[in-house]
Design a protein around this motif. Structure first.
Motif, short mmCIF file in Angstrom:
data_model
loop_
_atom_site.label_atom_id
_atom_site.label_comp_id
_atom_site.label_asym_id
_atom_site.label_seq_id
_atom_site.Cartn_x
_atom_site.Cartn_y
_atom_site.Cartn_z
N ARG A 55 0.85 -1.19 0.00
CA ARG A 55 0.00 0.00 0.00
C ARG A 55 0.89 1.24 0.00
O ARG A 55 2.01 1.21 0.52
N GLY A 56 0.38 2.30 -0.55
CA GLY A 56 1.16 3.53 -0.55
C GLY A 56 0.33 4.74 -0.88
O GLY A 56 -0.74 4.63 -1.49
N THR A 57 0.82 5.87 -0.46
CA THR A 57 0.17 7.15 -0.76
C THR A 57 1.25 8.18 -1.08
O THR A 57 2.19 8.36 -0.30
N PHE A 58 1.12 8.80 -2.24
CA PHE A 58 1.98 9.93 -2.58
C PHE A 58 1.11 11.17 -2.63
O PHE A 58 0.10 11.21 -3.35
N THR A 59 1.48 12.17 -1.86
CA THR A 59 0.66 13.37 -1.74
C THR A 59 1.37 14.53 -2.42
O THR A 59 2.46 14.94 -2.01
N PHE A 60 0.75 15.05 -3.47
CA PHE A 60 1.33 16.18 -4.19
C PHE A 60 1.07 17.47 -3.44
O PHE A 60 1.97 18.29 -3.26
N THR A 61 -0.17 17.66 -3.01
CA THR A 61 -0.57 18.81 -2.20
C THR A 61 -1.58 18.30 -1.16
O THR A 61 -1.93 17.12 -1.16
N ARG A 62 -2.06 19.18 -0.31
CA ARG A 62 -3.06 18.78 0.69
C ARG A 62 -4.32 18.24 0.04
O ARG A 62 -5.06 17.47 0.66
N THR A 63 -4.59 18.62 -1.19
CA THR A 63 -5.85 18.26 -1.85
C THR A 63 -5.67 17.34 -3.05
O THR A 63 -6.66 16.99 -3.70
N LEU A 64 -4.45 16.95 -3.34
CA LEU A 64 -4.18 16.10 -4.51
C LEU A 64 -3.27 14.96 -4.07
O LEU A 64 -2.15 15.19 -3.60
N SER A 65 -3.75 13.72 -4.23
CA SER A 65 -2.97 12.57 -3.79
C SER A 65 -3.17 11.39 -4.73
O SER A 65 -4.19 11.28 -5.42
N LEU A 66 -2.17 10.50 -4.73
CA LEU A 66 -2.22 9.26 -5.48
C LEU A 66 -2.07 8.11 -4.50
O LEU A 66 -1.10 8.05 -3.73
N GLN A 67 -3.01 7.19 -4.53
CA GLN A 67 -3.05 6.09 -3.58
C GLN A 67 -3.05 4.77 -4.35
O GLN A 67 -3.71 4.66 -5.39
N PHE A 68 -2.30 3.77 -3.87
CA PHE A 68 -2.27 2.50 -4.57
C PHE A 68 -2.29 1.33 -3.59
O PHE A 68 -1.87 1.45 -2.43
N PHE A 69 -2.81 0.21 -4.08
CA PHE A 69 -2.88 -1.03 -3.30
C PHE A 69 -2.66 -2.20 -4.24
O PHE A 69 -3.33 -2.32 -5.27
N LEU A 70 -1.70 -3.05 -3.91
CA LEU A 70 -1.41 -4.25 -4.68
C LEU A 70 -1.44 -5.44 -3.73
O LEU A 70 -0.88 -5.37 -2.63
N GLN A 71 -2.06 -6.53 -4.15
CA GLN A 71 -2.12 -7.74 -3.33
C GLN A 71 -1.95 -8.97 -4.20
O GLN A 71 -2.57 -9.11 -5.25
N THR A 72 -1.08 -9.86 -3.72
CA THR A 72 -0.93 -11.18 -4.31
C THR A 72 -1.16 -12.21 -3.21
O THR A 72 -0.44 -12.21 -2.20
N LEU A 73 -2.16 -13.04 -3.39
CA LEU A 73 -2.49 -14.08 -2.42
C LEU A 73 -2.41 -15.44 -3.10
O LEU A 73 -3.08 -15.67 -4.11
N ILE A 74 -1.57 -16.32 -2.57
CA ILE A 74 -1.46 -17.68 -3.07
C ILE A 74 -1.71 -18.62 -1.91
O ILE A 74 -1.04 -18.55 -0.87
N ALA A 75 -2.72 -19.47 -2.05
CA ALA A 75 -3.10 -20.41 -0.98
C ALA A 75 -3.29 -21.78 -1.59
O ALA A 75 -4.02 -21.95 -2.58
#
Length: 830
Positions: A716-736
């Motif tokens: 998971r991650g968040t990159f914030t350009f300004t207080r009102t502009l942000s880029l958020q990401f989530f990656l998941q790999t599940l092997i069972a």
């Protein structure tokens, strides 16, 4: 309880490191003592023109307001003097409340900054304003900002025990830093608060302030409520001086437009496809009365912008996923039923039932030689409305109603002829929640729900709940009684449930809890609620010791002992265990917890999908978590645990989570979970049901020995350009992967028959990949633009011997679904 703060400014008087002013103020606090009084008062000053909101706190208006300086340290040394001075002033006019804050700092180069999107907890210096505008001493609005100006807001309820961060209001804050600290100016419009008109036109509100200094892990409060008291709001100070203001009758429209395109890759069953959708609608917020707000949405777009985390579920119980849609999140505290001291409510209302996947979605299949042309994954919500509020006498109400459309799938046969298949009937859902509060903190409530679907009989649920304070507010008696009517085909089912909990809620060190609850076999609320556990009865006792003062290596520590027992309605024991746990917050700001559980033999029955009963063996489990200093740019948390039972089962799991902040605008959170089980005697679960086998003229539950391996990688991650502009990401790999051996039929609670002939292969090797990237821009206050991309992949090879490495490679050859989604909304106050 969550804490938030923040801003930038220029002082009405110069700041100096350990200046004479600071020394005199600290000396004054020493002379008057730091024992907080519930009689603390701060007076607001009326102004004819508002201060310039630039974070400076240097306009002439601020000099007219009296400052409060007498803060007390709450963390890490409860009751001590704060190491830095804080000054707060309050102004108001006909439109808004203004709070000016000066956070002096003897080492301003040590002030910690972090830029993030709104409502994310940040490890940075911050300041929070908490306002009980109802003046009911039970709920409050929270407005906070960190030194970078990142806003956060929410609602405290149940006297401070529950914090709902999903509530968002339109307000402003600016911050500024200086050579000897930082400052903030808050502008909180009255339409962000709820309060009643007073007969004498004067208002008294509960209020508190909280400052957090990151590098010291220090929290100081204007009214420091001891951590041994979980009910903080009633202890806060009072805001006076506000007169001749009118509670606004709010009216705002938020029109939106949204579009999405879904790409489905080809699979063995279906060709590739692409579908696009566009919709527009409007949300309305209207102050029906001074204390009550109506929220309505017409032709809403309730698509989630964040994906659900994949979870391996090898039980017969449904997985609960959290609500993420703003309409249902805001004001959700009004619809909580049965919440008690241990914060375990009964979910008579579960909002994700509205707009869920159609009931017949998974039953749709392609005709021989044909295809499935369309099969909606979600039920369309045509409209919804919600009324919520609280009167000056302590009576609160929450009402919600929603209507969903009929859904149909389209299939095409080998000749090109198309046919429609209904997968969900048209339906309406209604919820009503009432609660009356009384002097001394007690309350009594009631709730009812109705799910009505075309062609089906309606389902009801409802109940009453309460909290009774006694023995000078040191103890409480909580509980609820609930009932439900549902239908199994044409057969009506009526079931009941209840809970009774007695607890000591305030003490210096020793706390205790006793609880009993029951759920009859016919109690079914999942038409509009959520119940995913056995229908049984039982309870627990808990003895808890907490030390809130520094002792040796610890700032605080504690331990708990919890015996627990449950029975089914035939009197068989379904759970019998004793758990001991301990925790410690070290003086270097690391934290550790450890627990050990002894599980005694008990029985699984039909509530877990078993035909007859199965006697589980005794077992012992242990777990430990260590978390490093959260002030650092790199924070690590490690959890290890394992279990052994009286047969041959052994299991082990480990979870490593990191929080990495390489720069103030970027936060990355990777985690890895590993789980290994060997030689577990278990029922074979497939498709959410226990598999069966016929032998000797009877039908029995299928059991086997199972080996299980699971790896879950998340980023998971968040990159914030300004207080009102942000880029958020989530990656998941599940092997069972799981392999079964020694299949056998359960013929009695402890006996098996392995002469069952051939059975299907239930081995599995599941691979899941989820990706979600979200660009969020609040281009105007209350107005937001979303741009989202999601991808999901799933496959089950059924061959557990395939290695993790090979399975990971195969993952990116699996069929996938990609969705690109854009939505723009515009907040229009009227």
């Amino acid at each position: 309880m969550m804490e938030y703060l923040g801003r930038n400014g220029a002082w009405p008087f110069p700041m100096r490191s350990r200046s004479l002013r600071t020394i005199l103020c600290l000396a004054l606090l020493s002379a008057t003592g730091v024992a907080d009084s519930p009689l603390k008062v701060i007076r607001a000053k009326r102004v004819t023109s508002p201060p310039v909101l630039d974070g400076a706190v240097n306009d002439a208006q601020w000099k007219e307001a009296a400052a409060v300086l007498d803060f007390t340290q709450a963390e890490p040394v409860q009751g001590a003097h704060p190491t830095e001075m804080t000054s707060v002033r309050i102004l108001y006019d006909d439109r808004a409340l203004y709070v000016g804050v000066i956070c002096y700092d003897s080492r301003p180069e040590g002030i910690v900054r972090q830029l993030s999107r709104r409502d994310r907890s940040t490890e940075a210096d911050r300041f929070t304003v908490l306002i009980d505008s109802y003046f009911d001493r039970k709920s409050a609005f929270v407005f906070g900002a960190n030194v970078s100006g990142v806003q956060t807001d929410g609602i405290l309820s149940q006297e401070g025990k529950v914090y709902d961060i999903t509530w968002d209001a339109v307000w402003d804050v600016q911050t500024r830093t200086y050579g000897d600290g930082w400052s903030a100016e808050f502008a909180i419009p009255y339409n962000a608060l709820r309060f009643a008109q007073q007969p004498d036109s004067t208002h008294r509100w509960g209020i508190n302030f909280r400052r957090y200094i990151s590098r010291k892990r220090e929290t100081s409060e204007w009214v420091m409520v001891p951590r041994s008291d979980p009910y903080e709001i009633s202890k806060w100070g009072t805001l006076t001086g506000i007169a001749s203001i009118d509670p606004p009758l709010n009216l705002a429209l938020t029109p939106y437009a949204a579009g999405s395109t879904t790409f489905q890759s080809a699979s063995a069953e279906q060709p590739s496809s692409q579908n696009s959708d566009f919709r527009a609608g409007v949300d309305l917020k209207y102050g029906v009365a001074r204390n009550f707000t109506l929220d309505a949405t017409f032709n809403p777009d309730f698509g989630q912008v964040e994906v659900d985390q994949a979870i391996l579920n090898l039980t017969v119980f449904e997985t609960r996923y959290p609500e993420k849609r703003p309409f249902f999140l805001e004001g959700s505290q009004f619809f909580t039923f049965g919440s008690s001291y241990d914060n375990t409510p009964l979910s008579l209302f579960f909002s994700r039932r509205i707009g869920k996947a159609p009931s017949g979605y998974y039953a749709v299949g392609a005709p021989p030689g044909g295809t499935v042309v369309e099969n909606p994954q979600q039920t369309t919500i045509l409209g919804a409305a919600k009324l919520s509020g609280r009167s000056a006498s302590g009576f609160s109400i929450g009402g919600l109603s929603a209507v969903t459309a009929q859904e149909e799938a389209t299939v095409e046969d080998s000749l090109g002829a198309r046919a429609s298949v209904m997968t969900e009937p048209r339906a309406s859902y209604s919820v009503l929640r009432l609660r009356q509060e009384f002097a001394g903190g007690s309350w009594l409530g009631a709730m009812g729900t109705l799910a009505a679907r075309d062609g089906l009989l309606p389902a009801f649920s409802g109940g009453v709940d309460w909290n009774w304070r006694m023995l000078e507010n040191t103890h409480s008696f909580d509980g609820y009684i609930a009932g439900a009517q549902s239908w199994e085909g044409a057969e009506r089912q009526i079931g009941t449930a209840g809970r009774f909990l007695f607890s000591r809620i305030t003490a210096e060190n020793w706390f205790y809890v006793g609880s009993y609850d029951f759920y009859t076999r016919a109690f079914a609320i999942n038409d509009l609620g959520f119940f995913s556990r056995p229908h049984d009865q039982g309870g627990y006792l808990q003895l808890l010791y907490r030390q809130f003062d520094r002792a040796g290596w610890f700032y605080r520590h504690g331990f708990s002992l919890v015996p627990e027992a449950r029975w089914n309605w035939d009197g068989l024991s379904t759970l019998a265990q004793v758990e001991a746990s301990a925790y410690g917050d070290f003086t270097n700001f690391w934290r550790a917890t450890v627990s050990a559980t002894v599980k005694f033999p008990a029985y699984d029955d039909a509530e877990k999908g078993i035909i007859g009963t199965y006697r589980r063996p005794a077992a012992q489990a242990i777990a430990m978590t260590v978390t490093s200093d959260e002030r650092r740019p790199l924070v690590a948390s490690l959890t290890l645990g394992g279990e052994l039972d009286a047969l041959a089962k052994s299991s082990f799991y480990g979870l490593l989570s990191l929080i990495w902040r390489p720069v103030s605008s970027l936060e990355i959170t990777p985690s890895i979970l590993g789980y290994v089980v060997r030689n577990e005697e278990t029922a074979v679960v497939s498709g959410g049901q226990v598999a069966t086998v016929s032998t000797g003229g009877g039908t029995y539950s299928l059991f086997a020995d199972r080996d299980l391996d699971e790896v879950d990688l998340e980023l998971r991650g968040t990159f914030t350009f300004t207080r009102t502009l942000s880029l958020q990401f989530f990656l998941q790999t599940l092997i069972a992967r799981g392999g079964y051996t020694a299949y056998r039929a359960l013929v009695s609670s402890t006996e098996f028959d392995d002469a069952i002939g051939s059975v299907p292969d239930y081995d599995f090797n599941q691979a899941v990949f989820n990706a979600n990237v979200l660009l969020r821009w609040e281009y105007l206050p209350g107005s937001t633009l979303y741009l989202v991309w999601t991808q999901s992949r799933y496959g089950d090879s059924g061959v557990p011997a395939t290695s993790y490495r090979d399975r990971f490679r195969e993952l990116f050859t699996l069929p996938h679904e990609d969705v690109v989604y854009v939505k723009a909304s515009y907040w229009l106050p009227l």
